[in-house]
Write a protein that holds these residues in place. Structure first.
Motif, short mmCIF file in Angstrom:
data_model
loop_
_atom_site.label_atom_id
_atom_site.label_comp_id
_atom_site.label_asym_id
_atom_site.label_seq_id
_atom_site.Cartn_x
_atom_site.Cartn_y
_atom_site.Cartn_z
N VAL A 297 34.54 26.13 88.48
CA VAL A 297 33.82 25.42 87.50
C VAL A 297 33.33 24.16 88.53
CG1 VAL A 297 33.88 23.71 85.54
CG2 VAL A 297 35.16 26.13 85.53
N VAL A 298 32.09 23.71 88.46
CA VAL A 298 31.75 22.66 89.27
C VAL A 298 31.41 21.28 88.16
CG1 VAL A 298 29.92 21.79 90.67
CG2 VAL A 298 30.64 24.26 91.04
N ASP A 299 31.76 20.19 88.71
CA ASP A 299 31.50 19.05 87.83
C ASP A 299 31.74 19.16 86.20
OD1 ASP A 299 30.77 17.48 89.82
OD2 ASP A 299 28.77 17.51 89.66
N GLY A 300 32.49 20.13 85.88
CA GLY A 300 32.93 20.40 84.63
C GLY A 300 32.06 20.89 83.56
N ASN A 301 30.83 21.38 84.00
CA ASN A 301 29.74 22.01 83.12
C ASN A 301 29.12 23.18 83.48
OD1 ASN A 301 27.09 21.65 84.70
ND2 ASN A 301 27.45 19.54 84.58
N GLY A 302 29.77 24.02 84.74
CA GLY A 302 29.05 25.15 84.71
C GLY A 302 29.89 25.77 85.96
N GLY A 303 29.42 27.03 86.21
CA GLY A 303 30.15 27.69 87.38
C GLY A 303 29.93 29.35 87.23
N CYS A 304 30.83 30.02 87.87
CA CYS A 304 30.68 31.48 87.97
C CYS A 304 32.12 32.02 88.09
CB CYS A 304 29.74 31.86 88.89
SG CYS A 304 30.60 31.71 90.64
N PRO A 305 32.15 33.38 87.91
CA PRO A 305 33.53 34.05 88.11
C PRO A 305 33.70 34.37 89.50
CG PRO A 305 32.07 35.39 86.51
CD PRO A 305 31.22 34.33 86.86
N VAL A 306 34.75 34.50 89.99
CA VAL A 306 35.11 34.67 91.29
C VAL A 306 36.15 35.96 91.45
CG1 VAL A 306 36.09 33.93 93.48
CG2 VAL A 306 34.82 32.28 91.99
N LEU A 307 35.72 36.87 92.02
CA LEU A 307 36.55 38.27 92.23
C LEU A 307 37.41 38.11 93.33
CD1 LEU A 307 33.80 40.65 90.73
CD2 LEU A 307 35.46 39.41 89.60
#
Length: 305
Positions: A247-257
């Motif tokens: 999560v970046v800056d609390g509002n978005g991101g992505c799954p990390v495998l």
């Protein structure tokens, strides 16, 4: 007359009204005004079943915004400011932040003070404070999956958050270290008063050229926050068979495998804040977070019963 940009939170009625009034007022004064929503600066969440399609960091610039603008007025709370910084970072444009939210830790002035603030900026009675930003990228082997600009922090954790896992972290040329924790926070000095502070990390003044690594609920008495030079890039490998979430800056991101890696470094772009007076960080800490408030004086004498 120069060109002025306005970015506003279009889900807040106060910000919407102020944006319309600003456009009318500044246009009557002869300025060319470009008003846009801050929504394109919100990152959103990518899905693990989607094909990689990372958005270039300089592709978030709102339509009509360019380097000919004198400055940009941002109407909203801290979330709007974070989004706006991503939108116009590549333009290196100074921003005047106006609080229409709650905390407003990153904002400079309030709605009722905005006419005076604009007059001061137009007269040159202000200064520019630069804040470091991070470039966050997720790779699978050598393929770039996702990337974003970040002003506060990058957080990597498992879902559910209460599940402990291991992170192999390499900072600059130093040997990798293993951290067992619920997650890790990598923050800028600006982000040291956000999630990292809630996790028990130290507060860093914005002018210190460092980054901070903060474990979330570490499973070790020796695992504490680490402060290091912002010139050192950071690689994080999820040393666990379970998927994680970034999560970046609390509002978005992505799954990390498990086969992915996260690369974080200081961005070549900086957030440039217009300050109407010399920045006084301790005053902001006191007003917004209650730090350093004076204690009630003890009585000089006590009468015994």
């Amino acid at each position: 007359m120069p060109k002025i940009g306005v970015l506003f939170n279009d889900i807040k009625p106060v910000a919407c009204r102020m944006a319309q009034e600003l456009e009318e007022t500044l246009s009557q004064e002869g300025y060319e005004v470009c008003v846009r929503s801050s929504q394109s600066g919100l990152l959103g969440y990518s899905q693990s079943d989607q094909l990689p399609n990372p958005t270039p960091m300089d592709a978030l610039i709102p339509e009509g915004f360019d380097q000919s603008m004198a400055f940009c007025i941002v109407l909203g709370g801290d979330g709007t400011v974070l989004a706006a910084c991503r939108q116009i970072a590549a333009l290196e444009m100074p921003i005047l932040t106006v609080n229409t939210g709650h905390m407003g830790f990153l904002t400079e002035t309030y709605v009722n003070q905005l006419p005076h603030a604009i007059a001061e900026v137009q007269a040159g009675n202000c200064m520019i404070e630069e804040r470091s930003m991070l470039s966050v990228q997720v790779y699978r082997q050598e393929t770039l999956l996702w990337q974003a600009l970040c002003l506060n922090e990058m957080v990597l954790h498992r879902e559910p958050l209460t599940s402990m896992c291991h992170f192999e972290i390499k900072i600059g040329h130093h040997a990798p270290v293993d951290i067992a924790a619920d997650g890790v926070i990598l923050s800028t000095p600006t982000g040291s008063t956000a999630y990292s502070l809630s996790a028990g990390g130290p507060v860093l003044t914005p002018d210190v050229p460092v980054l901070q690594l903060m474990p979330i609920c570490p499973h070790s008495l020796a695992s504490r926050a680490l402060v290091f030079s912002e010139t050192d890039p950071v690689q994080i490998f999820p040393a666990t068979p379970n998927p994680m979430v970034m999560v970046v800056d609390g509002n978005g991101g992505c799954p990390v495998l498990p086969q992915d890696r996260v690369w974080v470094e200081r961005s070549p772009y900086s957030a440039r804040f217009i300050r109407l007076q010399s920045p006084e960080f301790f005053r902001i800490l006191r007003e917004k977070l209650g730090w350093g408030l004076p204690h009630i004086a003890k009585p000089t004498s006590v009468e015994l019963p």
